[in-house]
Write a protein that holds these residues in place. Structure first.
Motif, PDB file in Angstrom:
ATOM      1  N   PHE A 156       0.855  -1.188   0.000  1.00  0.00           N
ATOM      2  CA  PHE A 156       0.000   0.000   0.000  1.00  0.00           C
ATOM      3  C   PHE A 156       0.893   1.241   0.000  1.00  0.00           C
ATOM      4  CE2 PHE A 156      -3.808   2.161   2.307  1.00  0.00           C
ATOM      5  CZ  PHE A 156      -4.286   2.649   1.103  1.00  0.00           C
ATOM      6  N   PRO A 157       1.471   1.539  -1.162  1.00  0.00           N
ATOM      7  CA  PRO A 157       2.431   2.650  -1.239  1.00  0.00           C
ATOM      8  C   PRO A 157       1.750   4.009  -1.065  1.00  0.00           C
ATOM      9  CG  PRO A 157       1.971   1.820  -3.430  1.00  0.00           C
ATOM     10  CD  PRO A 157       1.272   0.904  -2.464  1.00  0.00           C
ATOM     11  N   ASP A 158       2.546   4.993  -0.721  1.00  0.00           N
ATOM     12  CA  ASP A 158       2.039   6.343  -0.503  1.00  0.00           C
ATOM     13  C   ASP A 158       1.311   6.887  -1.725  1.00  0.00           C
ATOM     14  OD1 ASP A 158       2.934   6.426   2.109  1.00  0.00           O
ATOM     15  OD2 ASP A 158       4.832   7.397   1.596  1.00  0.00           O
ATOM     16  N   GLU A 159       1.784   6.558  -2.927  1.00  0.00           N
ATOM     17  CA  GLU A 159       1.133   7.048  -4.145  1.00  0.00           C
ATOM     18  C   GLU A 159      -0.325   6.603  -4.203  1.00  0.00           C
ATOM     19  OE1 GLU A 159       5.427   6.264  -4.733  1.00  0.00           O
ATOM     20  OE2 GLU A 159       3.802   4.838  -4.497  1.00  0.00           O
ATOM     21  N   LEU A 160      -0.580   5.354  -3.840  1.00  0.00           N
ATOM     22  CA  LEU A 160      -1.942   4.840  -3.858  1.00  0.00           C
ATOM     23  C   LEU A 160      -2.753   5.439  -2.715  1.00  0.00           C
ATOM     24  CD1 LEU A 160      -4.085   3.055  -5.086  1.00  0.00           C
ATOM     25  CD2 LEU A 160      -3.158   1.119  -3.795  1.00  0.00           C
ATOM     26  N   LYS A 161      -2.143   5.557  -1.535  1.00  0.00           N
ATOM     27  CA  LYS A 161      -2.840   6.194  -0.410  1.00  0.00           C
ATOM     28  C   LYS A 161      -3.269   7.606  -0.772  1.00  0.00           C
ATOM     29  CE  LYS A 161      -0.486   3.868   3.358  1.00  0.00           C
ATOM     30  NZ  LYS A 161       0.394   4.016   4.517  1.00  0.00           N
TER      31      LYS A 161
END
Length: 108
Positions: free
Chosen positions: A88-93
């Motif tokens: 759950f990378p920051d880009e997706l968050k």
């Protein structure tokens, strides 16, 4: 959803994220002390489908991925593990957070 949001979501390597989460499913589920049936009832898929995903006999869909991410990110026993393993990378968050704020504003 605007055109930029569509571009952003396609830039995220969905297949890679699905593979990472699939590898971590047994440990994540165990940390929450959930049976396959329990988890399936939460995310709305059959136990047979989930079992096939966990044993890598079937590829997880993006919708199932997002449902599982929400379950595991919501719980403090598994949220750090999601971040550490890269599922759950920051880009997706940030993308999900941005889209939710836009939708909330449209609903007003």
């Amino acid at each position: 959803m605007n055109i930029n949001s569509n571009v952003e979501i396609t830039e995220i390597n969905k297949e890679s994220l699905i593979d990472i989460l699939t590898d971590e499913l047994p440990v994540l589920r165990a940390r929450l002390a959930l049976s396959q049936d329990d988890l399936c009832n939460i995310i709305g898929i059959s136990r047979q489908t989930y079992s096939a995903i966990e044993t890598k006999k079937r590829k997880m869909t993006w919708n199932t991925f997002l449902s599982l991410i929400l379950v595991f990110d919501f719980n403090e026993k598994t949220s750090v593990m999601l971040e550490t393993c890269g599922a759950f990378p920051d880009e997706l968050k940030n993308l999900l957070s941005t889209n939710n704020r836009k939708k909330d504003m449209e609903d007003c």
